[in-house]
Design a protein around this motif. Structure first.
Motif, mmCIF file in Angstrom:
data_model
loop_
_atom_site.group_PDB
_atom_site.id
_atom_site.type_symbol
_atom_site.label_atom_id
_atom_site.label_comp_id
_atom_site.label_asym_id
_atom_site.label_seq_id
_atom_site.Cartn_x
_atom_site.Cartn_y
_atom_site.Cartn_z
ATOM 1 N N ALA A 179 0.848 -1.199 0.000
ATOM 2 C CA ALA A 179 0.000 0.000 0.000
ATOM 3 C C ALA A 179 0.871 1.231 0.000
ATOM 4 C CB ALA A 179 -0.928 -0.011 1.226
ATOM 5 N N GLY A 180 1.747 1.307 -1.000
ATOM 6 C CA GLY A 180 2.669 2.423 -1.093
ATOM 7 C C GLY A 180 1.965 3.740 -1.348
ATOM 8 N N SER A 196 4.555 -6.129 2.509
ATOM 9 C CA SER A 196 5.865 -6.788 2.513
ATOM 10 C C SER A 196 6.785 -6.274 3.612
ATOM 11 C CB SER A 196 6.548 -6.628 1.154
ATOM 12 O OG SER A 196 6.813 -5.256 0.876
ATOM 13 N N HIS A 197 6.783 -4.957 3.843
ATOM 14 C CA HIS A 197 7.620 -4.365 4.880
ATOM 15 C C HIS A 197 7.135 -2.941 5.128
ATOM 16 C CE1 HIS A 197 9.537 -2.982 1.175
ATOM 17 N NE2 HIS A 197 10.221 -2.066 1.856
ATOM 18 N N LEU A 198 7.701 -2.298 6.128
ATOM 19 C CA LEU A 198 7.112 -1.063 6.629
ATOM 20 C C LEU A 198 7.778 0.207 6.136
ATOM 21 C CD1 LEU A 198 6.181 -2.128 10.271
ATOM 22 C CD2 LEU A 198 4.705 -1.902 8.262
ATOM 23 N N HIS A 199 8.537 0.165 5.077
ATOM 24 C CA HIS A 199 8.976 1.412 4.455
ATOM 25 C C HIS A 199 7.776 2.116 3.831
ATOM 26 C CE1 HIS A 199 13.470 0.112 4.078
ATOM 27 N NE2 HIS A 199 13.252 0.815 5.174
ATOM 28 N N ALA A 200 7.813 3.456 3.852
ATOM 29 C CA ALA A 200 6.650 4.242 3.446
ATOM 30 C C ALA A 200 6.221 3.976 2.016
ATOM 31 C CB ALA A 200 6.933 5.731 3.635
ATOM 32 N N ASP A 201 7.176 3.721 1.127
ATOM 33 C CA ASP A 201 6.795 3.517 -0.270
ATOM 34 C C ASP A 201 6.116 2.174 -0.508
ATOM 35 O OD1 ASP A 201 9.281 2.275 0.194
ATOM 36 O OD2 ASP A 201 9.938 2.514 -1.879
ATOM 37 N N HIS A 202 5.909 1.413 0.570
ATOM 38 C CA HIS A 202 5.161 0.159 0.489
ATOM 39 C C HIS A 202 3.991 0.104 1.467
ATOM 40 C CE1 HIS A 202 8.090 -2.135 -2.041
ATOM 41 N NE2 HIS A 202 8.852 -1.134 -1.625
ATOM 42 N N ALA A 203 3.908 1.057 2.376
ATOM 43 C CA ALA A 203 2.896 0.931 3.431
ATOM 44 C C ALA A 203 2.178 2.219 3.785
ATOM 45 C CB ALA A 203 3.552 0.356 4.695
#
Length: 251
Positions: free
Chosen positions: A40-41, A63-70
């Motif tokens: 959900a970037g 997949s992971h909690l970096h902003a461009d994915h979440a």
């Protein structure tokens, strides 16, 4: 769609911030009536609504909690609870350990915890996690991104899609992708990295896994999508494409 085919719709794949016409990482995977928002970037909630409302989703997988994915989980929270959406139950949310507290921390700066669980029914991922969401089976493996990060294999009707998330080449991803129909693999960097693939390494991973088809995604801004696909094709003899925003691929 109700024919049971596995479909991948690219909502966005830009990194590390959205382009004018390309949000960050986000995909909609469907099979029959089952709909899963995968990553959900930043900016992906908008194009998601061309295909599914929040209350039509069966699950969200992060997949992971970096902003461009979440990052768009934050706006999805408001959409799910305070607008024109009426949830029959919280949306199933699969994500890395600590995802609920991370969201709550972003949403409030008071001592009162945001009611994340009112919008999302959280399941924390772990290596070899397995789940069934409607007609889609999901198998998750831990990958190498310098933080808790995961790749996923999604299978339905005898077809399979593997999404790398963000990761350097690693044995877990290659094993997860073994004999898959489509590998959706990041190609973020031009030179070697201990947290990302190059386009050439994406080709290597697809070849080692004997994937049927490779779609490169999350291409860094040093290359065009077409250049990344061309570089990957020097290492992989199968069909190579690039994730084109707004495109739906039938698997």
């Amino acid at each position: 769609m109700s024919d049971g085919a596995l479909r991948l719709t690219v909502l966005g794949c830009a990194t590390p911030y959205p382009a004018v016409d390309n949000p960050c990482s986000g995909y909609l995977v469907t099979s029959g009536d089952t709909k899963i928002w995968v990553d959900a970037g930043t900016g992906t909630l908008g194009p998601l609504q061309r295909h599914a409302r929040l209350d039509e989703l069966d699950a969200i997988w992060i997949s992971h909690l970096h902003a461009d994915h979440a990052a768009d989980l934050l706006t999805a929270y408001y959409g799910a609870l305070y607008a024109d959406v009426s949830l029959a139950a919280p949306i199933s949310l699969y994500g890395p350990p600590g995802i609920a507290d991370r969201l709550a921390g972003f949403l409030t700066n008071t001592a009162t915890r945001s009611p994340i669980e009112s919008a999302f029914a959280v399941t924390e991922l772990h290596d070899k996690h397995e789940a069934a969401v409607g007609s889609i089976d999901l198998t998750t493996r831990a990958v190498e991104h310098g933080m808790a990060a995961f790749a996923v294999r999604m299978s339905s009707g005898g077809r399979s899609l593997v999404y790398s998330g963000d990761t350097a080449p690693c044995e877990n991803l290659t094993a997860l992708a073994a004999d898959c129909d489509v590998l959706l693999c990041e190609a973020d960097v031009v030179d070697g990295s201990d947290v990302h693939h190059t386009a050439e390494q994406a080709g290597d991973t697809a070849a080692a896994a004997q994937a049927g088809r490779l779609i490169v995604t999350h291409v860094g801004r040093a290359l065009t999508f077409a250049e990344a696909a061309g570089r990957a094709a020097t290492r992989f003899d199968g069909e190579v494409d690039y994730a084109s925003p707004g495109t739906t691929y039938v698997i």
